[in-house]
Design a protein around this motif. Structure first.
Motif, PDB file in Angstrom:
ATOM      1  N   ARG A 210       0.824  -1.205   0.000  1.00  0.00           N
ATOM      2  CA  ARG A 210       0.000   0.000   0.000  1.00  0.00           C
ATOM      3  C   ARG A 210       0.857   1.253   0.000  1.00  0.00           C
ATOM      4  O   ARG A 210       1.837   1.353   0.725  1.00  0.00           O
ATOM      5  N   ASN A 384      -5.662   4.432  -3.656  1.00  0.00           N
ATOM      6  CA  ASN A 384      -6.615   3.349  -3.913  1.00  0.00           C
ATOM      7  C   ASN A 384      -6.218   2.566  -5.158  1.00  0.00           C
ATOM      8  O   ASN A 384      -6.381   3.037  -6.283  1.00  0.00           O
ATOM      9  N   GLU A 385      -5.690   1.356  -4.982  1.00  0.00           N
ATOM     10  CA  GLU A 385      -5.284   0.513  -6.097  1.00  0.00           C
ATOM     11  C   GLU A 385      -6.159  -0.738  -6.157  1.00  0.00           C
ATOM     12  O   GLU A 385      -6.551  -1.281  -5.130  1.00  0.00           O
ATOM     13  N   GLY A 396      -7.337   4.626  -8.197  1.00  0.00           N
ATOM     14  CA  GLY A 396      -8.437   5.573  -8.057  1.00  0.00           C
ATOM     15  C   GLY A 396      -8.080   6.941  -8.608  1.00  0.00           C
ATOM     16  O   GLY A 396      -6.945   7.414  -8.451  1.00  0.00           O
ATOM     17  N   THR A 399      -6.901   9.669  -5.765  1.00  0.00           N
ATOM     18  CA  THR A 399      -5.641   9.381  -5.075  1.00  0.00           C
ATOM     19  C   THR A 399      -4.473   9.260  -6.052  1.00  0.00           C
ATOM     20  O   THR A 399      -3.333   9.556  -5.705  1.00  0.00           O
ATOM     21  N   ASN A 528     -13.027   2.013   7.703  1.00  0.00           N
ATOM     22  CA  ASN A 528     -13.807   1.528   6.561  1.00  0.00           C
ATOM     23  C   ASN A 528     -15.235   1.232   6.986  1.00  0.00           C
ATOM     24  O   ASN A 528     -15.487   0.394   7.854  1.00  0.00           O
TER      25      ASN A 528
END
Length: 573
Positions: A210, A384-385, A396, A399, A528
């Protein structure tokens, strides 16, 4: 008959839905038709209207948008007689998120109050849910069909005309060069406050799965925000990706021809579109070309290219709702869909109608003004991948763009009020529960409380790996050493058996119960929305049963009471 469509929005969803409703009523003739923001309407003239359709968003846990406040207070006046709106017909569609207890509450209150004032309902209140597979669109279009049917049956409109949908925009090509009146140093084009990027550092290891960014923004003005507030940033598309898309879609011929956009009387032209434009500029700065498809987007596409489709393509689009669901499941973008159909000859105005505009993304502010100063905002943002149906790596839109920002560059952004009510627990013990980048609002809250001398701070923080995504680890360690926070860490991947924040809550059941039952502690949850709220509530339920000696129903009732009194608050995404 006159038609008035009023929308109350915060993020722009209700405005877009109001326009969709207006477009779907083009088949009827009205003496006058207007689409307006509710705070721009002269509320005293409501009694003079014929048909009024309200589109209303929900903010946080059941609040109405700020722009609706004055109108709502006007409707609540005690001196209004119960028949004052008896000459108007109305409909209400609400936008909300079913994760929240007071789901769609403003539209419900509005519908009920209009009935009390004698207004005549055209159909049942529409209930839009952002959690649906197709978002609000899933219930919007059936509601519109019902609205049209009832309007005809009540003789509020004549027979529907079979007319081809017309564009809300017209384009006039011009001969002069493109001139955009904007600061060339600003990386996006939303006319709000300008912030300079001071820092944009990756805080996770380069070889980690990440990419998380620590971003510092500096304003030239003194900021006034509270813990739990957010900052809205409208992203733009990368120029290189837009250039590739233009070639693939075969739009090169008109990509750089300057033109002026004009909007019809029912729609407000975005400020950034008032200058001379090109298709390339719109795709880079305004249109959500790589975003997720929606029912409205595919319906607009089908309307524009229907005559150019072969039988197989028409069959694919025969059930548009199923088509959109499959595209979302496969993680296809609008660009992917445009590539699958004959879109080479689309007119500029059709492209504008089909592709929605880029919307603001909201990020929790991760710093307190008492620590960072009155003109600095700190953010912690995860890139965001994901992989799509073709096993291609995608990032994303927002991002991806944010990760390219460099120090000294500038962006437009806007600070807004968040859902956390910090003042309600400023002098109370607080149990803070968060995962991942959900630490942002918690850190802001923690910094503020420590600066105020509050030491009863209990932080339960979940992440994957120590030294990878345990954000602000050194700062939290310092707070612990100074006696300002009691820290409970849950690194889920550090050991063979996974550990989560809910496990840490259960391990400390006696402490949690004492804080809630004896010390009237508040509970703040951030992370989340699909995982942490339900996990935390399940853990709290078991704590109530174990430590309080009550049954499951009583435990659920106690947790609900905490929510109703806003002792338990969620700031989830």
């Amino acid at each position: 008959m006159k038609l008035l469509i009023l929308y109350a929005t915060s993020m722009g969803h209700s405005k877009a839905i109001a326009q969709t409703v207006s477009e779907n009523l083009e088949c009827y003739k009205f003496e006058d038709k207007r689409v307006m923001a509710i705070n721009q309407y002269e509320k005293e003239k409501l009694i003079d209207e014929d048909i009024v359709i309200f589109i209303c968003s929900t903010i946080g846990n059941g609040a109405e948008p700020k722009m609706m406040k004055e109108f709502w207070e006007y409707l609540l006046r005690e001196e209004l007689p119960g028949y004052i709106l008896s000459t108007i017909h109305f409909a209400v569609f609400g936008c909300g998120d079913s994760r929240f207890k007071l789901f769609n509450a403003p539209s419900k209150r509005l519908y009920r109050r209009l009935l009390q004032l004698g207004a005549n309902p055209i159909n049942e209140r529409g209930i839009g849910d952002a959690r649906n597979e197709n978002g609000h669109d899933q219930t919007l279009y059936p509601w519109i069909d019902d609205l049209k049917k009832n309007m005809e049956e009540k003789c509020l409109v004549g027979a529907a005309e079979n007319i081809k949908k017309r564009s809300n925009f017209s384009v006039e090509f011009i001969n002069n060069d493109l001139k955009i009146n904007a600061d060339p140093l600003v990386r996006n084009n939303k006319a709000n406050e300008i912030y300079e990027v001071i820092k944009n550092d990756r805080v996770t290891p380069n070889d980690y799965l990440r990419d998380t960014r620590s971003i510092h923004l500096k304003s030239t003005n003194t900021l006034n925000y509270n813990p739990g507030d957010i900052i809205d940033i409208v992203p733009v598309n990368l120029q290189s990706e837009v250039a590739e898309a233009i070639v693939k879609l075969q739009w090169e011929e008109n990509a750089d021809k300057p033109f002026i956009i004009k909007a019809d009387d029912t729609i407000e032209l975005p400020i950034s579109w008032e200058n001379t434009q090109t298709l390339r500029n719109l795709l880079e700065n305004s249109l959500d070309l790589f975003g997720m498809p929606s029912l409205k987007m595919v319906l607009s596409l089908y309307s524009s290219i229907e005559n150019n489709l072969n039988d197989e393509e028409k069959k694919r689009l025969s059930d548009i709702e199923s088509f959109v669901k499959s595209c979302i499941k496969d993680k296809k973008s609008i660009f992917d869909i445009l590539c699958e159909f004959p879109t080479k000859d689309l007119k500029i105005e059709e492209i504008i109608d089909i592709i929605p505009t880029l919307k603001a993304r909201s990020y929790s502010i991760a710093s307190s003004r008492k620590v960072s100063g009155d003109n600095i905002i700190e953010l912690i943002i995860g890139v965001n991948e994901f992989t799509n149906y073709n096993n291609e790596r995608r990032v994303g839109i927002a991002t991806k763009w944010i990760s390219t920002l460099e120090p000294s560059q500038k962006i437009y952004a806007e600070v807004k009020e968040g859902v956390m009510k910090f003042n309600s627990f400023a002098d109370k013990p607080v149990i803070m529960i968060c995962t991942g980048t959900g630490i942002a609002s918690i850190r802001c809250c923690l910094q503020e409380r420590i600066a105020q001398g509050q030491k009863e701070n209990y932080l339960f923080f979940g992440y994957r790996n120590t030294n990878c995504d345990d954000y602000f680890a050194n700062e939290l360690k310092k707070y612990v050493e100074e006696g300002n926070v009691k820290l409970f860490l849950a690194p889920s991947r550090d050991q063979p058996e996974k550990i989560y924040v809910q496990d840490k809550l259960k391990e400390n059941a006696e402490l949690i119960y004492e804080l809630i039952d004896k010390k009237n502690a508040y509970i703040i949850v951030s992370g989340n929305a699909n995982t942490i709220p339900s996990a935390v509530k399940t853990a709290l339920k078991s704590i109530y049963i174990q430590e309080g000696g009550i049954n499951e129903n009583q435990a659920s009732s106690n947790i609900q009471e905490l929510q109703d009194k806003e002792i338990y608050q969620e700031e989830c995404y």
